[in-house]
Design an enzyme around this catalytic site. Structure first.
Site, PDB file in Angstrom:
ATOM      1  N   TYR A   5       0.793  -1.223   0.000  1.00 51.69           N
ATOM      2  CA  TYR A   5       0.000   0.000   0.000  1.00 51.69           C
ATOM      3  C   TYR A   5       0.834   1.285   0.000  1.00 51.69           C
ATOM      4  CZ  TYR A   5      -3.571  -3.459   0.632  1.00 51.69           C
ATOM      5  OH  TYR A   5      -4.370  -4.554   0.421  1.00 51.69           O
TER       6      TYR A   5
ATOM      7  N   PRO B   1     -11.005  -0.746  -3.962  1.00 53.59           N
ATOM      8  CA  PRO B   1     -12.168  -1.438  -4.528  1.00 53.59           C
ATOM      9  C   PRO B   1     -13.423  -0.557  -4.455  1.00 53.59           C
ATOM     10  CG  PRO B   1     -11.124  -2.704  -2.758  1.00 53.59           C
ATOM     11  CD  PRO B   1     -10.610  -1.310  -2.669  1.00 53.59           C
TER      12      PRO B   1
ATOM     13  N   HIS C  91      -7.407   0.922   0.683  1.00 52.07           N
ATOM     14  CA  HIS C  91      -7.163  -0.425   1.184  1.00 52.07           C
ATOM     15  C   HIS C  91      -6.153  -0.540   2.331  1.00 52.07           C
ATOM     16  CE1 HIS C  91      -7.870  -4.595   0.694  1.00 52.07           C
ATOM     17  NE2 HIS C  91      -8.153  -4.573  -0.583  1.00 52.07           N
TER      18      HIS C  91
ATOM     19  N   SER D  87     -11.160 -12.152  -5.817  1.00 51.24           N
ATOM     20  CA  SER D  87     -11.456 -12.112  -4.397  1.00 51.24           C
ATOM     21  C   SER D  87     -12.911 -12.470  -4.164  1.00 51.24           C
ATOM     22  CB  SER D  87     -11.185 -10.702  -3.877  1.00 51.24           C
ATOM     23  OG  SER D  87     -11.221 -10.681  -2.488  1.00 51.24           O
TER      24      SER D  87
HETATM   25  N1  COA Z   1     -19.926 -29.653   0.855  1.00 57.04           N
HETATM   26  C1  COA Z   1     -20.960 -28.875   1.254  1.00 57.04           C
HETATM   27  N2  COA Z   1     -20.810 -27.592   1.659  1.00 57.04           N
HETATM   28  C2  COA Z   1     -19.558 -27.060   1.654  1.00 57.04           C
HETATM   29  C3  COA Z   1     -18.441 -27.810   1.231  1.00 57.04           C
HETATM   30  C4  COA Z   1     -18.669 -29.173   0.820  1.00 57.04           C
HETATM   31  N3  COA Z   1     -17.659 -29.958   0.428  1.00 57.04           N
HETATM   32  N4  COA Z   1     -17.353 -27.054   1.333  1.00 57.04           N
HETATM   33  C5  COA Z   1     -17.753 -25.841   1.792  1.00 57.04           C
HETATM   34  N5  COA Z   1     -19.100 -25.873   2.007  1.00 57.04           N
HETATM   35  C6  COA Z   1     -19.931 -24.775   2.546  1.00 57.04           C
HETATM   36  C7  COA Z   1     -19.297 -24.156   3.777  1.00 57.04           C
HETATM   37  O1  COA Z   1     -19.677 -24.852   4.928  1.00 57.04           O
HETATM   38  C8  COA Z   1     -19.865 -22.754   3.733  1.00 57.04           C
HETATM   39  O2  COA Z   1     -21.202 -22.773   4.199  1.00 57.04           O
HETATM   40  P1  COA Z   1     -22.045 -21.426   4.569  1.00 57.04           P
HETATM   41  O3  COA Z   1     -22.509 -20.832   3.278  1.00 57.04           O
HETATM   42  O4  COA Z   1     -23.164 -21.945   5.355  1.00 57.04           O
HETATM   43  O5  COA Z   1     -21.098 -20.554   5.324  1.00 57.04           O
HETATM   44  C9  COA Z   1     -19.928 -22.449   2.258  1.00 57.04           C
HETATM   45  O6  COA Z   1     -19.972 -23.722   1.601  1.00 57.04           O
HETATM   46  C10 COA Z   1     -18.767 -21.622   1.750  1.00 57.04           C
HETATM   47  O7  COA Z   1     -17.554 -22.319   1.854  1.00 57.04           O
HETATM   48  P2  COA Z   1     -16.452 -22.213   0.713  1.00 57.04           P
HETATM   49  O8  COA Z   1     -17.094 -21.875  -0.569  1.00 57.04           O
HETATM   50  O9  COA Z   1     -15.616 -23.437   0.741  1.00 57.04           O
HETATM   51  O10 COA Z   1     -15.606 -20.940   1.044  1.00 57.04           O
HETATM   52  P3  COA Z   1     -15.167 -20.236   2.377  1.00 57.04           P
HETATM   53  O11 COA Z   1     -16.333 -19.547   2.975  1.00 57.04           O
HETATM   54  O12 COA Z   1     -14.411 -21.198   3.209  1.00 57.04           O
HETATM   55  O13 COA Z   1     -14.220 -19.116   1.778  1.00 57.04           O
HETATM   56  C11 COA Z   1     -12.168 -18.088   1.232  1.00 57.04           C
HETATM   57  C12 COA Z   1     -12.999 -19.375   1.150  1.00 57.04           C
HETATM   58  C13 COA Z   1     -10.836 -18.313   0.561  1.00 57.04           C
HETATM   59  C14 COA Z   1     -12.886 -16.979   0.489  1.00 57.04           C
HETATM   60  C15 COA Z   1     -11.989 -17.754   2.727  1.00 57.04           C
HETATM   61  O14 COA Z   1     -11.201 -18.720   3.343  1.00 57.04           O
HETATM   62  C16 COA Z   1     -11.318 -16.432   2.960  1.00 57.04           C
HETATM   63  O15 COA Z   1     -10.112 -16.386   3.146  1.00 57.04           O
HETATM   64  N6  COA Z   1     -12.098 -15.329   3.000  1.00 57.04           N
HETATM   65  C17 COA Z   1     -11.594 -13.988   3.153  1.00 57.04           C
HETATM   66  C18 COA Z   1     -11.212 -13.425   1.815  1.00 57.04           C
HETATM   67  C19 COA Z   1     -10.921 -11.977   1.919  1.00 57.04           C
HETATM   68  O16 COA Z   1     -10.427 -11.483   2.910  1.00 57.04           O
HETATM   69  N7  COA Z   1     -11.266 -11.261   0.840  1.00 57.04           N
HETATM   70  C20 COA Z   1     -11.144  -9.854   0.804  1.00 57.04           C
HETATM   71  C21 COA Z   1      -9.767  -9.396   0.627  1.00 57.04           C
HETATM   72  S1  COA Z   1      -9.752  -7.652   0.657  1.00 57.04           S
HETATM   73  C1  HC5 Z   2     -14.998  -4.806  -1.592  1.00 50.71           C
HETATM   74  C2  HC5 Z   2     -13.973  -5.824  -1.394  1.00 50.71           C
HETATM   75  C3  HC5 Z   2     -13.051  -5.989  -2.517  1.00 50.71           C
HETATM   76  C4  HC5 Z   2     -11.953  -6.972  -2.245  1.00 50.71           C
HETATM   77  C5  HC5 Z   2     -10.620  -6.359  -2.258  1.00 50.71           C
HETATM   78  C6  HC5 Z   2      -9.516  -7.364  -2.330  1.00 50.71           C
HETATM   79  O1  HC5 Z   2      -9.712  -8.530  -2.446  1.00 50.71           O
HETATM   80  O2  HC5 Z   2      -8.284  -6.877  -2.296  1.00 50.71           O
HETATM   81  C7  HC5 Z   2      -7.174  -7.776  -2.356  1.00 50.71           C
HETATM   82  C8  HC5 Z   2      -6.381  -7.615  -1.096  1.00 50.71           C
HETATM   83  C9  HC5 Z   2      -5.401  -8.664  -0.823  1.00 50.71           C
HETATM   84  O3  HC5 Z   2      -4.475  -8.425  -0.037  1.00 50.71           O
HETATM   85  O4  HC5 Z   2      -5.507  -9.771  -1.344  1.00 50.71           O
HETATM   86  C10 HC5 Z   2      -6.334  -7.363  -3.553  1.00 50.71           C
HETATM   87  N1  HC5 Z   2      -6.898  -7.643  -4.889  1.00 50.71           N
HETATM   88  C11 HC5 Z   2      -8.046  -6.789  -5.188  1.00 50.71           C
HETATM   89  C12 HC5 Z   2      -5.851  -7.334  -5.861  1.00 50.71           C
HETATM   90  C13 HC5 Z   2      -7.310  -9.047  -5.067  1.00 50.71           C
END
Ligand code: COA
Ligand code: HC5
Length: 627
Positions: free
Chosen positions: A110, A123, A344, A554
């Protein structure tokens, strides 16, 4: 480059302004905000051999046999040579800090990043459309949004927000503590970041409102320290509209500039005391609220409004009506479309989306509190611009318009199924969608590429994100098979399930500190900080190539049907952001118009939908065959 970076890091950690994390006096209220903060594990340094092994595996689908052998040799040399020294130094650093990565990450990802934050980093989010179409409706909606925000802020101030979880694991809540008090400040080579957390004297009591390019300080608490009611906020906003009838200078355009250009202008602006005070008022505010004019569009209003949230649609629309350095900008249009844009540095998507969902719910609830007393009126902030600064505004306008005209975006809802279908097939919805993105890319480009998905590492103290390298040997085998009419549906389904499992395994590793990209970055920065030669491993084209994220993705789930989006991170790449709901998936897809390799966003959106359908068909068909 690395030398520059190490100097920047020193500068940041020595910064006298709020460049560092504010500390917090945590209240240990059961199940609430900081109840488990101190017990969260520290972010580990992964074993070197493990990272090398996984790194090589991630390169398999991307390199030729010969390239792979070369990198394999470099990995061996690194692991048995300088890598050991760097690993030991990194372990020492980890010993001394709450999180060995967080300061570095803030700097590299950043504050040290010099390209404009708009499109490249900030974003955008589009909220579900509200039912109004004039300025009265706009002000009412905006005041409900602010009342919802103040309601949420009570939970931050009193530390009563529930702890967020990923599966069963509690997450670090520090980002929540900072989102309503922070701002980025332009400085040459490396920006500063300021934060006024709620438990300090001088914690912010006002918001910034931008209307018709005029910038206002608007108190949202009374003299009695009580938050304003909806109708009191509305009165404040009506006053802003009255005082802002004449268009102001669009100085918000500066915040869309290359950071060094903006830093140069900023340095000149703060020579003037009044202007300096005005800038500080924006930095110290809780959030920025942008009251926009209507987009007056009949075609694909959702995508047009997506552009509005991501970059403001250029100087003749809303881009001057912004302050892109502010952590949160709520944007409320006159036509029922609203959303937000966020800087961000302070936080990942989930805290922002949690706040947004709270506001959405609050807007439709009948809730409010009793009126505050002794409410100070809004103040129009005064900016005295020298000729020099005014001239720079002309360049800022040209630069902003150039960037805006190059960005292609498609905002859409895939409504044939959501998480329900993959769940019914007993596979992870996220891994299913990621493989659909791989397939969509392969359909057009006939090859795969470096692919990034954000994984949260907030299970650790002060954790941010790790990379899920979502292109794998298994995903490539699957995408190839899907495009081959000689492969049976049964086989395609098998390969899909294998690709999903591989992705899920990578995800589980990434969130639990066994990813590779942050570790590799840490080793590289350790070399830079110790003035050591950059190891060959990091000069290897495979390292650069595999980390050029042509697919940048993402998942950010929201309770509301909001759509999220961001720009591609390389010129020949795509940005894919998705919000999976039970029965639909909301997508934001971006690419650059000037790039001859990538498809227009709307075309890529079609390929994503085709891929999701085809994947459903192979799984559903084989499910029937197995019955
Ligand atoms: N069978 C049936 N259901 C399943 C399954 C399977 N094999 N595997 C997963 N599921 C279900 C989960 O229980 C969950 O249920 P819910 O909807 O009731 O919560 C749902 O499916 C979603 O799970 P999944 O799709 O596997 O993803 P996740 O929620 O574990 O997310 C990531 C994965 C990578 C997105 C998560 O670990 C993460 O890191 N999130 C943060 C990302 C982030 O910070 N983004 C912004 C950056 S700025
Ligand atoms: C409104 C939420 C948008 C998601 C933003 C996001 O995923 O940013 C990522 C941050 C990181 O450290 O992975 C970077 N990315 C947009 C380049 C995927």
């Amino acid at each position: 480059m690395l030398r520059l970076l190490s100097r920047a890091i020193v500068r940041q950690t020595c910064s006298s302004n709020g460049g560092r994390m504010p500390s917090v006096q945590p209240k240990k209220l059961k199940g609430r905000m900081f109840s488990v903060q101190a017990a969260l594990p520290k972010y580990p340094v992964a074993p070197l051999e493990q990272t090398m092994k996984k790194y090589l595996k991630s390169l398999e689908p991307l390199l030729s046999e010969e390239e792979y052998r070369h990198t394999e040799k470099l990995c061996k040399e690194f692991q048995n040579g300088v890598g050991k020294t760097l690993q030991n130094k990194l372990l020492e650093r980890a010993e001394k800090r709450d999180n060995w990565l967080s300061d570095w990450w803030r700097s590299v990802a950043y504050l040290g990043f010099r390209e404009p934050v708009v499109i490249n980093s900030n974003p955008g989010v589009l909220f579900p459309k509200a039912d109004y179409n004039d300025i009265q409706g706009q002000l009412t909606y905006a005041s409900r949004l602010i009342a919802g925000l103040l309601d949420y802020k009570v939970m931050i101030d009193e530390q009563t927000l529930p702890v967020e979880h990923l599966g069963k694991n509690p997450l670090c809540m520090m980002q929540y503590f900072q989102v309503l008090a922070a701002c980025r400040i332009p400085l040459e080579k490396h920006d500063d970041w300021t934060c006024y957390p709620p438990d300090r004297p001088g914690a912010p009591k006002h918001i910034t409102v931008i209307y018709n390019n005029n910038i206002f300080e608007v108190p949202v608490y009374g003299g009695d320290s009580k938050p304003l009611t909806t109708s009191q906020v509305r009165d404040q906003l009506s006053e802003v509209v009255k005082q802002g009838a004449t268009a102001g200078e669009p100085i918000g355009l500066f915040t869309m500039e290359h950071r060094d250009n903006w830093a140069n202008v900023y340095k000149k602006m703060i020579q003037d005391k009044t202007t300096k005070a005005a800038l500080e008022s924006v930095q110290r505010s809780i959030i920025v609220l942008c009251l926009d004019k209507s987009n007056n569009t009949m075609t694909d209003a959702r995508t047009v409004s997506g552009h509005q949230m991501l970059h403001g649609r250029g100087s003749s629309y809303h881009t001057g009506n912004r302050w892109f350095d502010k952590t949160i900008q709520f944007i409320v249009g006159e036509d029922g479309y609203s959303g937000l844009n966020y800087e961000h540095t302070t936080a990942e998507g989930p805290p922002i989306i949690h706040l947004m969902d709270h506001c959405m719910k609050y807007i439709s609830s009948g809730k409010d509190w009793s009126p505050a007393t002794d409410v100070k009126p809004p103040t129009k902030l005064q900016f005295n611009l020298t000729q020099d600064v005014s001239d720079s505004l002309i360049h800022a306008k040209e630069n902003a318009d150039r960037m805006v005209s190059d960005l292609d975006l498609k905002v859409f809802v895939f409504d044939e199924f959501g998480k329900n279908f993959p769940k019914s097939q007993k596979v992870s919805p996220d891994s299913f969608i990621q493989n659909a993105l791989q397939l969509a890319y392969y359909r057009h480009h006939k090859k795969t590429c470096g692919s990034y998905e954000s994984a949260s590492i907030r299970m650790f103290q002060l954790g941010r994100t790790e990379t899920i390298r979502s292109c794998s040997t298994e995903s490539l085998e699957f995408t190839r098979a899907m495009m081959d009419s000689n492969v049976s549906k049964q086989r395609k389904a098998e390969l899909l399930r294998r690709a999903i499992d591989s992705h899920k395994q990578y995800t589980n590793d990434a969130i639990s500190g066994k990813g590779i990209d942050r570790h590799l970055l840490g080793l590289k920065l350790t070399a830079a900080e110790n003035n050591m030669e950059i190891p060959e491993l990091f000069k290897d084209p495979a390292y650069t190539f595999s980390g050029s994220w042509r697919i940048s993705t993402s998942q950010v789930p929201a309770k509301s049907e909001s759509v999220l989006f961001f720009g591609p991170v390389v010129p020949d790449g795509y940005g894919f952001c998705y919000n999976p709901q039970e029965k639909c998936i909301l997508f934001g897809v971006s690419s650059y118009k000037s790039n001859s390799v990538t498809l227009p966003a709307a075309k890529m959106a079609e390929l994503i939908q085709d891929s999701l359908r085809d994947m459903r068909d192979v799984l559903a068909a084989t499910m029937k065959a197995n019955l």
